[in-house]
Design an enzyme around this catalytic site. Structure first.
Site, PDB file in Angstrom:
ATOM      1  CD  GLU A 139       2.644   1.620  -6.050  1.00 37.36           C
ATOM      2  OE1 GLU A 139       1.792   2.508  -5.910  1.00 37.36           O
ATOM      3  OE2 GLU A 139       2.992   0.870  -5.116  1.00 37.36           O
TER       4      GLU A 139
ATOM      5  CD  GLU B 178      -0.556   0.456  -1.357  1.00 36.33           C
ATOM      6  OE1 GLU B 178      -1.001   1.531  -1.802  1.00 36.33           O
ATOM      7  OE2 GLU B 178       0.429  -0.120  -1.826  1.00 36.33           O
TER       8      GLU B 178
END
Ligand code: LER
Ligand code: MN
Length: 268
Positions: free
Chosen positions: A245, A152
């Protein structure tokens, strides 16, 4: 489009961008009630969860495990894959490897986010090389279970190594497809010139999406324009998860329901 939502089991991360905070059972029950297909877990360590218990909860609520975050290695133990001390790097690798072993039992990938660390002045190239080697090793470890590893890119306030999808592609493309990118729309809103164009350019490498708004609230509760993003995801036939998220604002259930409503309105 497959939907997922985050459950944090890491007390030290309170205030972080996770929707559910009150344990596995509570999170699974509420995720299923809100209509999600899967949960993404932020765990203190690989051995913090009993796999049998997780299997039971996932089956009971007809949920999949979308992914497992490794950031507790940093939050709890200050480990990173790019620590200048090789002994610390080994510990970081072990921490991630154990989470890969755990997550792969559920066909889920592990996520490398904050475990990537940062470089100190003058060490950027060497640190990126160290990170690439670690991703290569951990990607190979995951591949034996036929799962990928998710890497990420983060915004500049969380790392100085890789802030954009294009820089992420440069890092992982040489690794032969075992490491995929996690595109987090919150980070992308800070770093990318054009979120939709960046997703299109990195299409073949994207394995997972943190589907969230500009202010880390549920999609639609900030100012990201989701229409062009949805157009690109359709065009590239993205078949991974859209995972909330997000901060639990105004509360966890409303953040969850907002995310599902947004997914349904973008992908009827
Ligand atoms: C933190 O900002 C984040 O996006 C996480 O997914 C990284 O571990
Ligand atoms: Mn993220």
């Amino acid at each position: 489009m497959r939907s997922a939502i985050t459950i944090s089991l890491v007390e030290e991360a309170r205030g972080g961008p996770f929707v559910y905070w009150d344990g596995l059972e509570d999170g699974c029950r509420r995720a299923a009630a809100a209509g999600f297909d899967a949960v993404e877990l932020f765990v203190p360590s690989a051995d913090a969860i009993n796999p049998g218990e997780l299997r039971r909860l996932l089956a009971e609520h007809q949920l999949q495990l979308a992914a497992v975050g490794t950031g507790a290695g940093w939050v709890k133990h200050r480990l990173t894959l790019t620590d200048p001390d090789p002994a610390q790097r080994d510990k970081a690798c072990d921490f991630v490897r154990n989470i890969i072993d755990f997550a792969s039992q559920f066909n889920a990938p592990a996520i490398i986010g904050s475990m990537q660390g940062r470089h100190t002045p003058g060490s950027e190239d060497a640190t990126l090389e160290t990170l690439q080697q670690a991703l290569d090793e951990l990607g190979a470890h995951a591949a034996q279970y036929h799962v990928s590893l998710l890497y990420e890119p983060l915004n500049r306030y969380e790392t100085n190594l890789v802030n954009t999808l294009a820089a992420g592609v440069k890092l992982i493309a040489p690794l032969g497809g075992r490491v995929k990118l996690l595109a987090d729309l919150f980070h992308m809103n800070i770093e990318e010139v054009d979120i939709a164009e960046s997703l299109l350019a990195a299409a073949e490498h994207i394995g997972h999406i943190h589907f969230v708004d500009s202010n880390r609230r549920a999609a639609g509760f900030g100012h990201i324009d989701f229409a062009p993003i949805a157009d690109v995801l359709r065009r590239i036939q993205y078949d991974g998860y859209l995972c909330a998220e997000a901060l639990p604002l105004p509360d966890a259930d409303l953040a969850a329901r907002q995310t599902i409503a947004q997914i349904h309105s973008l992908f009827p």
